[in-house]
Design a protein around this motif. Structure first.
Motif, PDB file in Angstrom:
ATOM      1  N   GLY A  35     -35.265  69.156  73.949  1.00  0.00           N
ATOM      2  CA  GLY A  35     -34.994  70.601  73.875  1.00  0.00           C
ATOM      3  C   GLY A  35     -34.403  71.225  72.922  1.00  0.00           C
ATOM      4  O   GLY A  35     -33.575  70.446  72.213  1.00  0.00           O
ATOM      5  N   PRO A  36     -34.585  72.417  72.290  1.00  0.00           N
ATOM      6  CA  PRO A  36     -33.852  72.943  71.211  1.00  0.00           C
ATOM      7  C   PRO A  36     -32.181  73.199  71.488  1.00  0.00           C
ATOM      8  O   PRO A  36     -31.769  73.418  72.714  1.00  0.00           O
ATOM      9  N   TYR A  37     -31.550  73.253  70.643  1.00  0.00           N
ATOM     10  CA  TYR A  37     -30.050  73.620  70.707  1.00  0.00           C
ATOM     11  C   TYR A  37     -30.024  74.945  70.093  1.00  0.00           C
ATOM     12  O   TYR A  37     -30.264  75.342  69.001  1.00  0.00           O
ATOM     13  N   VAL A  38     -29.333  75.786  70.861  1.00  0.00           N
ATOM     14  CA  VAL A  38     -28.855  77.268  70.394  1.00  0.00           C
ATOM     15  C   VAL A  38     -27.312  77.441  70.789  1.00  0.00           C
ATOM     16  O   VAL A  38     -26.968  77.393  71.792  1.00  0.00           O
ATOM     17  N   TYR A  39     -26.522  77.642  69.842  1.00  0.00           N
ATOM     18  CA  TYR A  39     -25.305  78.093  69.864  1.00  0.00           C
ATOM     19  C   TYR A  39     -25.196  79.442  71.068  1.00  0.00           C
ATOM     20  O   TYR A  39     -25.833  80.239  70.638  1.00  0.00           O
ATOM     21  N   GLY A  40     -24.439  79.185  72.072  1.00  0.00           N
ATOM     22  CA  GLY A  40     -24.285  80.184  72.804  1.00  0.00           C
ATOM     23  C   GLY A  40     -25.185  80.161  73.937  1.00  0.00           C
ATOM     24  O   GLY A  40     -25.355  81.142  74.957  1.00  0.00           O
ATOM     25  N   GLY A  41     -26.286  79.356  73.771  1.00  0.00           N
ATOM     26  CA  GLY A  41     -27.528  79.544  74.526  1.00  0.00           C
ATOM     27  C   GLY A  41     -27.278  78.802  76.105  1.00  0.00           C
ATOM     28  O   GLY A  41     -26.466  77.884  76.037  1.00  0.00           O
ATOM     29  N   ASN A  42     -28.056  79.288  77.011  1.00  0.00           N
ATOM     30  CA  ASN A  42     -27.879  78.921  78.415  1.00  0.00           C
ATOM     31  C   ASN A  42     -29.076  78.041  79.167  1.00  0.00           C
ATOM     32  O   ASN A  42     -28.897  77.841  80.221  1.00  0.00           O
ATOM     33  N   SER A  43     -30.226  78.134  78.388  1.00  0.00           N
ATOM     34  CA  SER A  43     -31.243  78.034  78.931  1.00  0.00           C
ATOM     35  C   SER A  43     -31.698  76.412  78.532  1.00  0.00           C
ATOM     36  O   SER A  43     -31.651  76.040  77.566  1.00  0.00           O
ATOM     37  N   LEU A  44     -32.056  75.417  79.666  1.00  0.00           N
ATOM     38  CA  LEU A  44     -32.240  74.011  79.384  1.00  0.00           C
ATOM     39  C   LEU A  44     -33.645  73.833  78.731  1.00  0.00           C
ATOM     40  O   LEU A  44     -33.726  72.983  78.188  1.00  0.00           O
ATOM     41  N   THR A  45     -34.388  75.067  78.818  1.00  0.00           N
ATOM     42  CA  THR A  45     -35.837  74.874  78.189  1.00  0.00           C
ATOM     43  C   THR A  45     -35.848  75.791  76.815  1.00  0.00           C
ATOM     44  O   THR A  45     -36.555  75.329  75.862  1.00  0.00           O
ATOM     45  N   GLY A  46     -35.307  76.799  76.980  1.00  0.00           N
ATOM     46  CA  GLY A  46     -35.484  77.864  75.854  1.00  0.00           C
ATOM     47  C   GLY A  46     -34.184  77.573  74.664  1.00  0.00           C
ATOM     48  O   GLY A  46     -34.409  78.037  73.473  1.00  0.00           O
ATOM     49  N   GLY A  47     -33.159  76.838  75.009  1.00  0.00           N
ATOM     50  CA  GLY A  47     -32.188  76.556  73.983  1.00  0.00           C
ATOM     51  C   GLY A  47     -30.823  76.695  74.789  1.00  0.00           C
ATOM     52  O   GLY A  47     -30.498  77.577  75.372  1.00  0.00           O
ATOM     53  N   THR A  48     -29.937  75.722  74.384  1.00  0.00           N
ATOM     54  CA  THR A  48     -28.764  75.703  74.905  1.00  0.00           C
ATOM     55  C   THR A  48     -27.735  74.953  73.904  1.00  0.00           C
ATOM     56  O   THR A  48     -28.082  74.328  73.150  1.00  0.00           O
ATOM     57  N   ASP A  49     -26.608  75.150  73.943  1.00  0.00           N
ATOM     58  CA  ASP A  49     -25.491  74.492  73.436  1.00  0.00           C
ATOM     59  C   ASP A  49     -24.843  73.319  74.267  1.00  0.00           C
ATOM     60  O   ASP A  49     -25.419  73.015  75.399  1.00  0.00           O
ATOM     61  N   CYS A  50     -23.796  72.641  73.853  1.00  0.00           N
ATOM     62  CA  CYS A  50     -23.581  71.259  74.552  1.00  0.00           C
ATOM     63  C   CYS A  50     -23.005  71.703  76.090  1.00  0.00           C
ATOM     64  O   CYS A  50     -23.353  71.096  77.063  1.00  0.00           O
ATOM     65  N   SER A  51     -21.850  72.767  76.110  1.00  0.00           N
ATOM     66  CA  SER A  51     -21.471  73.375  77.385  1.00  0.00           C
ATOM     67  C   SER A  51     -22.316  73.915  78.355  1.00  0.00           C
ATOM     68  O   SER A  51     -22.447  73.731  79.520  1.00  0.00           O
ATOM     69  N   GLY A  52     -23.392  74.621  77.678  1.00  0.00           N
ATOM     70  CA  GLY A  52     -24.404  75.349  78.459  1.00  0.00           C
ATOM     71  C   GLY A  52     -25.173  74.228  79.022  1.00  0.00           C
ATOM     72  O   GLY A  52     -25.957  74.221  80.133  1.00  0.00           O
ATOM     73  N   PHE A  53     -25.517  73.080  78.341  1.00  0.00           N
ATOM     74  CA  PHE A  53     -26.468  72.155  78.796  1.00  0.00           C
ATOM     75  C   PHE A  53     -25.614  71.415  80.019  1.00  0.00           C
ATOM     76  O   PHE A  53     -26.556  71.210  81.064  1.00  0.00           O
ATOM     77  N   THR A  54     -24.591  70.994  80.008  1.00  0.00           N
ATOM     78  CA  THR A  54     -23.770  70.394  81.126  1.00  0.00           C
ATOM     79  C   THR A  54     -23.601  71.354  82.412  1.00  0.00           C
ATOM     80  O   THR A  54     -24.006  70.801  83.518  1.00  0.00           O
TER      81      THR A  54
END
Length: 448
Positions: free
Chosen positions: A346-365
């Protein structure tokens, strides 16, 4: 936001093309390129081999390829008059983008089919999505318009020219969508605060690590290690001779590759489903055990503990109640890991919170734990204080690992067992699985 190299990467149906280069003296012998994109390799090698500043010089080169390619040669007549040896005229170098096209797909599906022949009835062999790079091998004119025979990734076939931009347009698009990265070629590489060997060492990089290139100077490359919780980039400089730089684009995907990807996604989803079923089963058994224990305790109380033997039985029964609790804990950890693995690629997006649309490290966990009803703070720094600290030697699947620079936490990953972690790494790798390098861990925390 990464510190380790990815093991598994699955793109959003477009895989990766690397237009690669190196800054070492023997660069011509060390150009690294995706084995599936030989067409692009041929187009780019002449430029990248030996260049000291590939991204900047490429841009200048494309603006004026003839002037940048070489100095003017001496005409034969002038050479004869001066007594200088005659020089054979050198052919003009061709722009690296002369045979490269970039897809610009505007269909509702978001992709265009690649076929075995230049007609819409031919067999489909693959798909190309928006902003993917391809090498043009042949141009074919048909009644319905112009077709290109292309090579992109492992796919070779025909596609309408309407879906590509070439030449100057391809250059402009490529400069926007291409991202510059470098891979560390030797371990123990010092990351310094400034572009010189006298400045402060802020970190040590390891062979195989890959980072985003922010800028390049004569002898140094400026790298980004990601962003901290305040949105500030953590950057530093390394000696250029110890890294290999490359530009990354996306490429087409074959039907076989797409099938394999979908099968892997289905397999991971099934593993997650089974793990959650096991968790529910363990929770049910634990609840049944607790209710049984409660009833037994009530009976013992009502009988006023008639005999010492009954009291002893009650006391020895208490430890048995711990087994279901441990079973629930283990099942929870397994389910969390299985659930997290579904999002690899899945894509990395700084500040993102979506596990499918884009997230950063802390948003992922945070997103993974939220699925199991466990609330975590938003930032990696806050998450480090959300549980109990444990030693790296006591890590269990589902525990969190934190990385820091100068004592400031900037990255979080999840341990999945077997010496591996899963995390939202960076823009290049997205969500991926890496090896655990214990020497680089700042702290570890368990919230289970």
């Amino acid at each position: 936001m990464r510190k380790n190299r990815i093991v598994v990467t699955i793109g959003c149906m477009c895989a990766s093309v690397l237009i690669a280069g190196t800054s070492s003296i023997n660069a011509a012998n060390k150009v690294e390129i995706d084995s599936a994109v030989a067409g692009i390799s041929v187009a780019m090698n002449n430029f990248y081999a030996g260049t000291a500043n590939p991204e900047v010089e490429l841009k200048d080169y494309l603006k004026n390829p003839v002037e940048a390619a070489s100095a003017p040669t001496v005409p034969q007549t002038a050479a004869a008059e001066t007594g200088a040896p005659e020089t054979e005229a050198q052919p003009e170098e061709v722009s690296p983008y002369a045979n490269i096209a970039v897809s610009q797909v505007g269909t509702d599906e978001g992709y265009v089919n690649i076929r075995t022949d230049a007609n819409t009835d031919a067999e489909i062999v693959g798909k190309i999505y928006n902003n993917c790079a391809a090498t043009i091998e042949e141009t074919v004119e048909r009644e319905d318009g112009t077709w290109y025979k292309i090579q992109s990734g492992s796919v070779e076939g025909y596609i309408k020219a309407d879906y590509f931009v070439t030449g100057d347009e391809a250059e402009q698009v490529a400069m926007k969508i291409g991202k510059s990265f470098c891979e560390v070629s030797e371990g123990g590489l010092r990351l310094r605060s400034e572009a010189n060997t006298d400045s402060e060492v802020i970190d040590t990089l390891w062979q195989g690590d890959t980072y985003t290139v922010v800028d390049q100077e004569e002898d140094f490359v400026k790298l980004s290690l990601g962003q901290d919780d305040d949105g500030n980039y953590i950057t530093g400089y390394v000696a250029k001779q110890y890294v290999n730089t490359y530009v990354k684009f996306d490429k087409a995907i074959s039907l076989e590759e797409e099938k394999a990807k979908l099968e892997e996604e289905a397999r991971l989803a099934e593993e997650a489903r089974k793990a959650e079923e096991e968790l529910k089963k363990a929770e049910t058994e634990a609840q049944t055990e607790r209710e049984t224990e409660k009833k037994d305790t009530q009976k013992a109380t009502e009988a006023e503990k008639k005999t010492e033997e009954e009291t002893t039985k009650k006391e020895t029964k208490a430890p048995a109640a711990e087994a279901p609790t441990e079973a629930v804990s283990n099942a929870t950890r397994s389910a969390i890991v299985a659930y997290a693995k579904q999002f690899v690629g899945g894509p990395y997006v700084y500040g993102g919170n979506s596990l499918t649309g884009g997230t950063d490290c802390s948003g992922f966990t945070r997103g993974v734990y939220s699925h199991f009803g466990i609330s975590l703070p938003r930032t990696s720094r806050s998450q480090a204080g959300a549980g109990r600290q444990i030693s790296v030697g006591d890590l269990q699947p589902g525990d969190l690992i934190f990385y820091a620079n100068g004592g400031s936490i900037y990255h979080v990953a999840m341990y999945i067992g077997g010496g591996q972690i899963i995390h939202a790494i960076d823009e290049q790798h997205g969500i991926g699985i890496s090896g655990l390098n214990t020497g680089r861990v700042y702290c570890a925390v368990s919230v289970l």
